[in-house]
Design a protein around this motif. Structure first.
Motif, mmCIF file in Angstrom:
data_model
loop_
_atom_site.group_PDB
_atom_site.id
_atom_site.type_symbol
_atom_site.label_atom_id
_atom_site.label_comp_id
_atom_site.label_asym_id
_atom_site.label_seq_id
_atom_site.Cartn_x
_atom_site.Cartn_y
_atom_site.Cartn_z
ATOM 1 N N SER A 1 0.791 -1.132 0.050
ATOM 2 C CA SER A 1 0.143 -0.173 0.037
ATOM 3 C C SER A 1 0.687 1.520 0.020
ATOM 4 C CB SER A 1 -0.925 0.137 1.173
ATOM 5 O OG SER A 1 -1.654 0.951 1.386
ATOM 6 N N GLN A 2 1.792 1.507 0.701
ATOM 7 C CA GLN A 2 2.911 2.210 1.016
ATOM 8 C C GLN A 2 3.487 2.554 -0.328
ATOM 9 O OE1 GLN A 2 5.130 2.656 4.546
ATOM 10 N NE2 GLN A 2 3.451 2.023 5.921
ATOM 11 N N PHE A 3 3.859 1.527 -1.092
ATOM 12 C CA PHE A 3 4.733 1.584 -2.314
ATOM 13 C C PHE A 3 3.853 2.059 -3.345
ATOM 14 C CE2 PHE A 3 5.912 -0.287 -6.346
ATOM 15 C CZ PHE A 3 7.268 0.176 -6.514
ATOM 16 N N ARG A 4 2.359 1.716 -3.253
ATOM 17 C CA ARG A 4 1.575 2.387 -4.189
ATOM 18 C C ARG A 4 1.646 3.890 -4.105
ATOM 19 N NH1 ARG A 4 -1.341 -2.365 -3.344
ATOM 20 N NH2 ARG A 4 -2.591 -1.355 -1.868
ATOM 21 N N VAL A 5 1.667 4.514 -2.988
ATOM 22 C CA VAL A 5 1.418 5.994 -2.696
ATOM 23 C C VAL A 5 2.666 6.487 -3.410
ATOM 24 C CG1 VAL A 5 1.380 7.647 -1.034
ATOM 25 C CG2 VAL A 5 -0.236 5.578 -0.712
ATOM 26 N N TRP A 6 3.553 5.909 -3.035
ATOM 27 C CA TRP A 6 5.030 6.375 -3.423
ATOM 28 C C TRP A 6 5.131 6.264 -5.010
ATOM 29 C CZ3 TRP A 6 9.341 3.354 -5.583
ATOM 30 C CH2 TRP A 6 10.326 4.249 -5.746
ATOM 31 N N ASP A 7 4.915 5.144 -5.688
ATOM 32 C CA ASP A 7 4.806 5.044 -6.968
ATOM 33 C C ASP A 7 3.899 5.972 -8.006
ATOM 34 O OD1 ASP A 7 5.209 3.907 -9.470
ATOM 35 O OD2 ASP A 7 3.743 2.333 -9.008
ATOM 36 N N ARG A 8 2.821 6.177 -7.322
ATOM 37 C CA ARG A 8 1.748 6.839 -8.234
ATOM 38 C C ARG A 8 1.444 8.175 -7.719
ATOM 39 N NH1 ARG A 8 -1.608 1.264 -8.002
ATOM 40 N NH2 ARG A 8 -0.394 0.217 -9.355
ATOM 41 N N ASP A 9 2.564 8.811 -6.944
ATOM 42 C CA ASP A 9 2.362 10.302 -6.502
ATOM 43 C C ASP A 9 2.194 11.121 -7.585
ATOM 44 O OD1 ASP A 9 3.861 12.893 -5.468
ATOM 45 O OD2 ASP A 9 2.545 11.917 -3.947
ATOM 46 N N SER A 10 1.183 12.051 -7.645
ATOM 47 C CA SER A 10 1.278 12.881 -8.908
ATOM 48 C C SER A 10 2.234 13.929 -8.876
ATOM 49 C CB SER A 10 -0.014 13.843 -8.683
ATOM 50 O OG SER A 10 -0.092 14.543 -7.466
ATOM 51 N N ARG A 11 3.042 14.259 -7.982
ATOM 52 C CA ARG A 11 4.208 15.132 -7.808
ATOM 53 C C ARG A 11 5.580 14.286 -8.529
ATOM 54 N NH1 ARG A 11 4.250 17.113 -1.878
ATOM 55 N NH2 ARG A 11 3.811 14.940 -1.619
ATOM 56 N N ARG A 12 5.363 13.121 -8.638
ATOM 57 C CA ARG A 12 6.502 11.968 -9.279
ATOM 58 C C ARG A 12 7.591 12.292 -8.303
ATOM 59 N NH1 ARG A 12 5.191 13.620 -15.442
ATOM 60 N NH2 ARG A 12 3.396 12.220 -15.495
ATOM 61 N N ALA B 1 14.178 11.318 -9.078
ATOM 62 C CA ALA B 1 14.828 12.512 -8.600
ATOM 63 C C ALA B 1 14.960 13.635 -9.522
ATOM 64 C CB ALA B 1 16.588 12.046 -8.616
ATOM 65 N N GLU B 2 14.495 13.590 -10.494
ATOM 66 C CA GLU B 2 14.086 14.446 -11.423
ATOM 67 C C GLU B 2 12.741 14.886 -11.799
ATOM 68 O OE1 GLU B 2 16.169 13.766 -15.396
ATOM 69 O OE2 GLU B 2 17.826 13.120 -14.309
ATOM 70 N N ARG B 3 11.685 14.195 -11.035
ATOM 71 C CA ARG B 3 10.467 14.636 -11.058
ATOM 72 C C ARG B 3 9.877 14.779 -12.318
ATOM 73 N NH1 ARG B 3 9.106 18.756 -6.321
ATOM 74 N NH2 ARG B 3 6.907 17.849 -6.735
ATOM 75 N N ALA B 4 10.280 13.855 -13.022
ATOM 76 C CA ALA B 4 9.668 13.582 -14.614
ATOM 77 C C ALA B 4 9.009 12.457 -14.786
ATOM 78 C CB ALA B 4 11.037 13.881 -15.403
ATOM 79 N N GLN B 5 9.252 11.273 -14.074
ATOM 80 C CA GLN B 5 8.551 10.209 -14.550
ATOM 81 C C GLN B 5 7.982 9.488 -13.160
ATOM 82 O OE1 GLN B 5 11.496 7.436 -16.357
ATOM 83 N NE2 GLN B 5 11.569 8.988 -18.156
ATOM 84 N N THR B 6 6.685 8.533 -13.217
ATOM 85 C CA THR B 6 6.679 7.681 -12.282
ATOM 86 C C THR B 6 7.474 6.235 -12.153
ATOM 87 O OG1 THR B 6 5.283 6.218 -13.642
ATOM 88 C CG2 THR B 6 4.168 8.340 -12.897
ATOM 89 N N PHE B 7 7.472 5.584 -11.189
ATOM 90 C CA PHE B 7 8.299 4.551 -10.894
ATOM 91 C C PHE B 7 7.977 3.393 -12.049
ATOM 92 C CE2 PHE B 7 9.596 0.377 -9.163
ATOM 93 C CZ PHE B 7 11.009 0.624 -9.124
ATOM 94 N N GLY B 8 6.835 3.269 -12.578
ATOM 95 C CA GLY B 8 6.697 2.427 -13.815
ATOM 96 C C GLY B 8 7.213 2.861 -15.056
ATOM 97 N N THR C 1 12.984 8.745 -0.280
ATOM 98 C CA THR C 1 13.780 7.870 -1.422
ATOM 99 C C THR C 1 13.425 8.070 -2.765
ATOM 100 O OG1 THR C 1 13.993 5.953 0.260
ATOM 101 C CG2 THR C 1 14.447 5.525 -1.909
ATOM 102 N N CYS C 2 14.067 8.419 -3.499
ATOM 103 C CA CYS C 2 14.000 8.723 -5.112
ATOM 104 C C CYS C 2 15.054 7.883 -5.889
ATOM 105 C CB CYS C 2 13.757 10.103 -5.279
ATOM 106 S SG CYS C 2 15.360 11.038 -5.130
ATOM 107 N N VAL C 3 14.996 7.797 -7.129
ATOM 108 C CA VAL C 3 15.667 6.942 -7.896
ATOM 109 C C VAL C 3 16.192 7.964 -9.063
ATOM 110 C CG1 VAL C 3 15.621 5.174 -9.801
ATOM 111 C CG2 VAL C 3 14.179 4.939 -7.633
#
Length: 104
Positions: A27-38, A42-49, A80-82
């Protein structure tokens, strides 16, 4: 899709604990993964997928993909960000070949 399942026997826990823990983590991963602010990027350009898709395309084309994990304070519960890096930007010192032994 994340499917978390800890080795509950090695941790001295029971199956019910592991199932509850897995639901919470997923559940927490889905919140992190699909956050509208991305915030997972690290560059806030893409979702985790999208990050995984980009890394896969690098691996498919170049035979390698490269990224690292950063911890950033962005006003979110998750720091955490990638960050993905184009593998072509990575090179050995002085242009030495990969097969050569590098001095320490």
């Amino acid at each position: 899709r994340l499917q978390a399942m800890p080795d509950f026997e090695a941790m001295g826990r029971d199956w019910e604990w592991a199932a509850k823990w897995a639901r919470q983590v997923e559940s927490q991963f889905r919140v992190w993964d699909r956050d509208s602010r991305r915030l997972c990027d690290a560059e806030r350009a893409q979702t985790f997928g999208q990050l995984v898709e980009t890394a896969y395309r690098h691996w498919e084309r170049d035979g390698e993909s490269l990224g690292y994990i950063e911890m950033r304070d962005r006003g979110s519960a998750y720091r955490t960000c990638v960050r993905l890096i184009d593998p072509d930007r990575l090179q050995n010192p002085d242009g030495v070949q990969d097969e050569a032994v590098l001095p320490n």
